[in-house]
Design an enzyme around this catalytic site. Structure first.
Site, PDB file in Angstrom:
ATOM      1  N   TYR A 157       3.455   9.793  -0.838  1.00  0.00           N
ATOM      2  CA  TYR A 157       4.538   9.196  -0.040  1.00  0.00           C
ATOM      3  C   TYR A 157       5.891   9.374  -0.749  1.00  0.00           C
ATOM      4  O   TYR A 157       6.933   9.243  -0.106  1.00  0.00           O
ATOM      5  CB  TYR A 157       4.325   7.690   0.211  1.00  0.00           C
ATOM      6  CG  TYR A 157       3.064   7.284   0.935  1.00  0.00           C
ATOM      7  CD1 TYR A 157       2.237   8.212   1.550  1.00  0.00           C
ATOM      8  CD2 TYR A 157       2.703   5.945   1.022  1.00  0.00           C
ATOM      9  CE1 TYR A 157       1.078   7.818   2.208  1.00  0.00           C
ATOM     10  CE2 TYR A 157       1.550   5.540   1.684  1.00  0.00           C
ATOM     11  CZ  TYR A 157       0.744   6.479   2.260  1.00  0.00           C
ATOM     12  OH  TYR A 157      -0.400   6.067   2.907  1.00  0.00           O
TER      13      TYR A 157
ATOM     14  N   LYS B 218      -2.686   6.048  -4.407  1.00  0.00           N
ATOM     15  CA  LYS B 218      -3.775   6.992  -4.095  1.00  0.00           C
ATOM     16  C   LYS B 218      -3.617   8.315  -4.827  1.00  0.00           C
ATOM     17  O   LYS B 218      -2.491   8.782  -5.032  1.00  0.00           O
ATOM     18  CB  LYS B 218      -3.816   7.236  -2.569  1.00  0.00           C
ATOM     19  CG  LYS B 218      -3.749   5.943  -1.767  1.00  0.00           C
ATOM     20  CD  LYS B 218      -3.844   6.115  -0.284  1.00  0.00           C
ATOM     21  CE  LYS B 218      -3.524   4.805   0.436  1.00  0.00           C
ATOM     22  NZ  LYS B 218      -2.105   4.626   0.784  1.00  0.00           N
TER      23      LYS B 218
ATOM     24  N   ASP C 265       0.844  -1.199   0.000  1.00  0.00           N
ATOM     25  CA  ASP C 265       0.000   0.000   0.000  1.00  0.00           C
ATOM     26  C   ASP C 265       0.882   1.254   0.000  1.00  0.00           C
ATOM     27  O   ASP C 265       1.540   1.557   0.988  1.00  0.00           O
ATOM     28  CB  ASP C 265      -0.889  -0.003   1.245  1.00  0.00           C
ATOM     29  CG  ASP C 265      -1.839   1.181   1.267  1.00  0.00           C
ATOM     30  OD1 ASP C 265      -2.999   1.009   0.850  1.00  0.00           O
ATOM     31  OD2 ASP C 265      -1.420   2.285   1.672  1.00  0.00           O
TER      32      ASP C 265
ATOM     33  N   HIS D   4      -7.384   9.902  -1.887  1.00  0.00           N
ATOM     34  CA  HIS D   4      -6.620   9.847  -0.635  1.00  0.00           C
ATOM     35  C   HIS D   4      -7.355  10.530   0.528  1.00  0.00           C
ATOM     36  O   HIS D   4      -7.408   9.999   1.632  1.00  0.00           O
ATOM     37  CB  HIS D   4      -5.237  10.470  -0.849  1.00  0.00           C
ATOM     38  CG  HIS D   4      -4.199   9.966   0.102  1.00  0.00           C
ATOM     39  ND1 HIS D   4      -2.877   9.848  -0.239  1.00  0.00           N
ATOM     40  CD2 HIS D   4      -4.286   9.544   1.389  1.00  0.00           C
ATOM     41  CE1 HIS D   4      -2.209   9.370   0.801  1.00  0.00           C
ATOM     42  NE2 HIS D   4      -3.035   9.181   1.800  1.00  0.00           N
TER      43      HIS D   4
END
Ligand code: A2P
Length: 274
Positions: free
Chosen positions: A49, A74, A44, A107
């Site tokens: 990120y 996301k 994930d 998200h």
């Protein structure tokens, strides 16, 4: 590894490796490599990120076939607000070096999420993504989305751990056939230490010869919540998936439920500022 079938018909493994805050480069590459070696088949990540590239590289370099791995990423808030979902998914596909994503999530419920969702429905129909869902959605957001949506989100990824059991939202989602995923399942980053030292969790673990983290992960599996523990440590990555050889009793499940204090470690989905 136990799996749940999503409304798309695709199966998702109950435990996935979370890579939030893992640095792009060696840290993420090692984490994903160790996870695949330990038997994970579910990773994930998210565009924000900043480590999709390393996730993709580690998967490519592993001996595990692409189609055996479930990859989630996301759509970030800026792309939701700007209406640039198409560009965003293309960037994610490229960074991950894949021609489809298993699960693509909104998200956060940023302004414009209804239009973003309608675009994601197109990506789903085009086969760019096998399943679509949302993250950090409360009932108020579903109330806005569902009257306009052609497809009901297949997943809602939310903050949940023993201090925020979140059963009202989980039950609301389950009634709509929306599977729930827990982020920060161990209590989140720097605060996980405190939760994992909790006497109730530690003493339940002792009964089964498991750690408090394994108890929390198992509790999620038994309450049918897909769980995404984050770790960058080889031993803890392996430990977090070694949860399929024991079963918590009803009483233990209840004791863990009773740790709820409705406390968040992350932002509130109805009041966030990013
Ligand atoms: P590390 O990456 O050094 O293993 P969450 O998944 O709730 O966000 O929690 C992540 C935090 O919990 C990270 O700081 C991670 O540190 C730590 N962690 C992950 N797995 C375990 C474990 N099995 N035991 C103790 N701490 C863990």
């Amino acid at each position: 590894m136990e799996k749940i079938k999503l409304a798309s018909g695709h199966e998702i493994p109950m435990v996935g490796l979370g890579v939030f805050k893992a640095q792009n480069g060696q840290e993420t590459e090692d984490s994903v490599k160790w996870a695949l070696e330990a038997g994970y088949r579910h990773i994930d990540t998210a565009m924000i990120y900043g480590n999709e590239e390393s996730v993709g590289k580690a998967i490519k370099e592993s001996k595990v076939k692409r189609e055996e791995i479930f990859i989630t990423t996301k759509l970030w808030n800026e792309d939701i607000r700007q209406g640039s979902a198409r560009q965003a998914i293309e960037n994610s596909l490229k960074a991950l070096q894949v021609d489809y994503i298993d699960l693509y999530l909104i998200h956060w419920p940023a302004k414009g999420f209804v239009n973003a969702w309608l675009e994601m429905e197109e990506f789903y129909k085009e086969g760019l993504v096998k399943s679509i869902g949302v993250s950090n959605f409360h009932k108020v957001h579903f109330d806005e989305l569902l009257p306009k949506a052609n497809i009901v989100p297949m997943v809602n990824q939310i903050e949940s751990h023993p201090r925020l059991t979140n059963y009202d939202l989980i039950n609301y989602c389950k009634d709509l056939n929306i599977e729930v995923q827990a982020w920060s399942p161990l209590g989140g980053g720097s605060t996980a230490k405190e939760l994992l030292a909790n006497d109730v969790l530690v003493s339940i673990g002792k009964k089964y010869n498991k750690s408090a983290a394994q108890v929390v992960i198992r509790w999620n599996i038994q309450r049918n919540v897909i769980v995404l523990p984050k770790s960058s440590n080889k031993d803890r990555i392996a430990q977090n998936i070694d949860v399929f050889d024991f079963e918590l009793s009803k009483e233990d499940m209840k004791s863990i439920d009773n740790l709820n204090t409705n406390s968040r470690v992350g932002s509130h989905p109805e009041n966030f500022n990013f």
